[in-house]
Design an enzyme around this catalytic site. Sequence first.
Site, short mmCIF file in Angstrom:
data_model
loop_
_atom_site.label_atom_id
_atom_site.label_comp_id
_atom_site.label_asym_id
_atom_site.label_seq_id
_atom_site.Cartn_x
_atom_site.Cartn_y
_atom_site.Cartn_z
N LYS A 198 -46.87 35.58 -20.27
CA LYS A 198 -46.10 36.73 -20.79
C LYS A 198 -45.29 36.32 -22.03
CE LYS A 198 -41.90 35.39 -19.28
NZ LYS A 198 -40.69 35.18 -20.09
N THR A 255 -39.46 40.77 -20.84
CA THR A 255 -39.43 39.81 -21.95
C THR A 255 -39.78 40.48 -23.29
OG1 THR A 255 -40.34 38.30 -20.31
CG2 THR A 255 -39.92 37.40 -22.45
O1 LIG Z 1 -38.72 34.35 -18.43
C1 LIG Z 1 -37.74 34.95 -18.82
C2 LIG Z 1 -37.30 36.22 -18.20
O2 LIG Z 1 -38.02 36.53 -17.03
C3 LIG Z 1 -36.99 34.43 -19.98
O3 LIG Z 1 -37.69 34.75 -21.12
P1 LIG Z 1 -37.33 34.07 -22.51
O4 LIG Z 1 -37.70 32.61 -22.37
O5 LIG Z 1 -38.17 34.77 -23.50
O6 LIG Z 1 -35.86 34.23 -22.74
#
Ligand SMILES: O=C(CO)COP(=O)(O)O
Length: 352
Positions: A198, A255
């Site tokens: 993701k 995200t």
């Molecule tokens: O996995 C995450 C939220 O579920 C954190 O995402 P980021 O690393 O993009 O901040």
Amino acid sequence: MRVEQKQEEVSVIGAGSWGTALAMVLADNGHHTRLWGHNPSQIEEINTTHTNEKYLPDIVLPEIVKGYTNLPDALAGVETIILAVPTKAIREVLKKIVQFQKEPLTIVHVSKGIEPDTLLRISEMIEEEMPSELLSEVVVLSGPSHAEEVSLRHPTTVTVSAKDMVAAERIQDLFINQNFRVYTNPDVIGVEIGGALKNIIALAAGISDGLGYGDNAKAALITRGLAEIARLGVKMGASPLTFSGLTGIGDLIVTCTSVHSRNWRAGNMLGKGHQLQEVLDKMGMVVEGVRTTKAAYQLAEKFNVKMPITAALNGILFNGVNPKDAVDGLMSREKTHEVEDLANILDSNSAK
Ligand SMILES: O=C(CO)COP(=O)(O)O
Ligand SMILES: NC(=O)C1=CN([C@@H]2O[C@H](COP(=O)(O)OP(=O)(O)OC[C@H]3O[C@@H](n4cnc5c(N)ncnc54)[C@H](OP(=O)(O)O)[C@@H]3O)[C@@H](O)[C@H]2O)C=CC1
């Protein structure tokens, strides 16, 4: 009715945003929570002012969270550790643990990545680094959960998965509380692939926003991103259902749409014309999607799966492709069907 929890000694390894927020959840559940980090001044801050300003500004940690810089002390007498360092630090930390550890550990990993070149998922990296006599279980905890919101005790849902569901249920009990709801899922491959990949789509969504495109483009990236993640995951042995759950569409939504996301923010800067190294230097926190893009691009070749968004991002990050040209390339691909590819993979899996 919820069963009364047994209080445990638990160590969280990695005092960044996610390790610190998860230590707060464990402490809220009454567990004696040790938080290990390699930066002495940061650990001193945790033990004196009960804050971790760099990673969770304005948050006060429960006093039951004790900071450690000495790894053997942090693990002494502990049966369960939460491994919360970036994917690229996992092997280094485990090699240190193996040097002194005598008793078997349950390792709960919460990182979202795939190792480039070996193409291993994190649970596989852990199994490779830890001698079997030192490893009771590997459990993955993943889902839509920004540390900033967990530390404010806002409602959050995650999934835990392990080969042995008894272990997964034990970790569910360790973390679950009124603010932090934990589900189980037996599909380790799907949970790990969804959580890792993701981040690629979040980078792409950030780029799209940085270029000035709107909600239509973002919805397209989320939906078609999920399609290519599911295609790869199912080829690797995951259940297609997992991708419609918290660690699939759930984590994609959070995200790709949240200002908290480091991957989205990094993508946004790239879309506005900044160079990759400059963006990473500015972030000061891990942007897992960059290395994961390389790994997923390699996985797509290995499993012979079409992953056009991943390929486009790989071009932007590593081959100097202009983001706008990459979007134009995606939009002018040969016309295709929406779900046939996944249906064909499912058919060929069931024929095996
Ligand atoms: O996995 C995450 C939220 O579920 C954190 O995402 P980021 O690393 O993009 O901040
Ligand atoms: N933040 C979030 O909301 C979420 C993060 N995750 C995942 O959790 C994992 C960790 O992310 P997160 O906490 O956010 O990252 P951060 O960048 O916030 O923190 C990383 C932490 O790991 C430490 N670290 C880095 N390298 C090493 C090393 N070699 N040895 C010891 N410690 C090291 C850093 O130390 P230093 O300060 O010295 O750099 C820092 O304390 C990632 O895989 C991420 O995808 C998953 C869900 C939510």
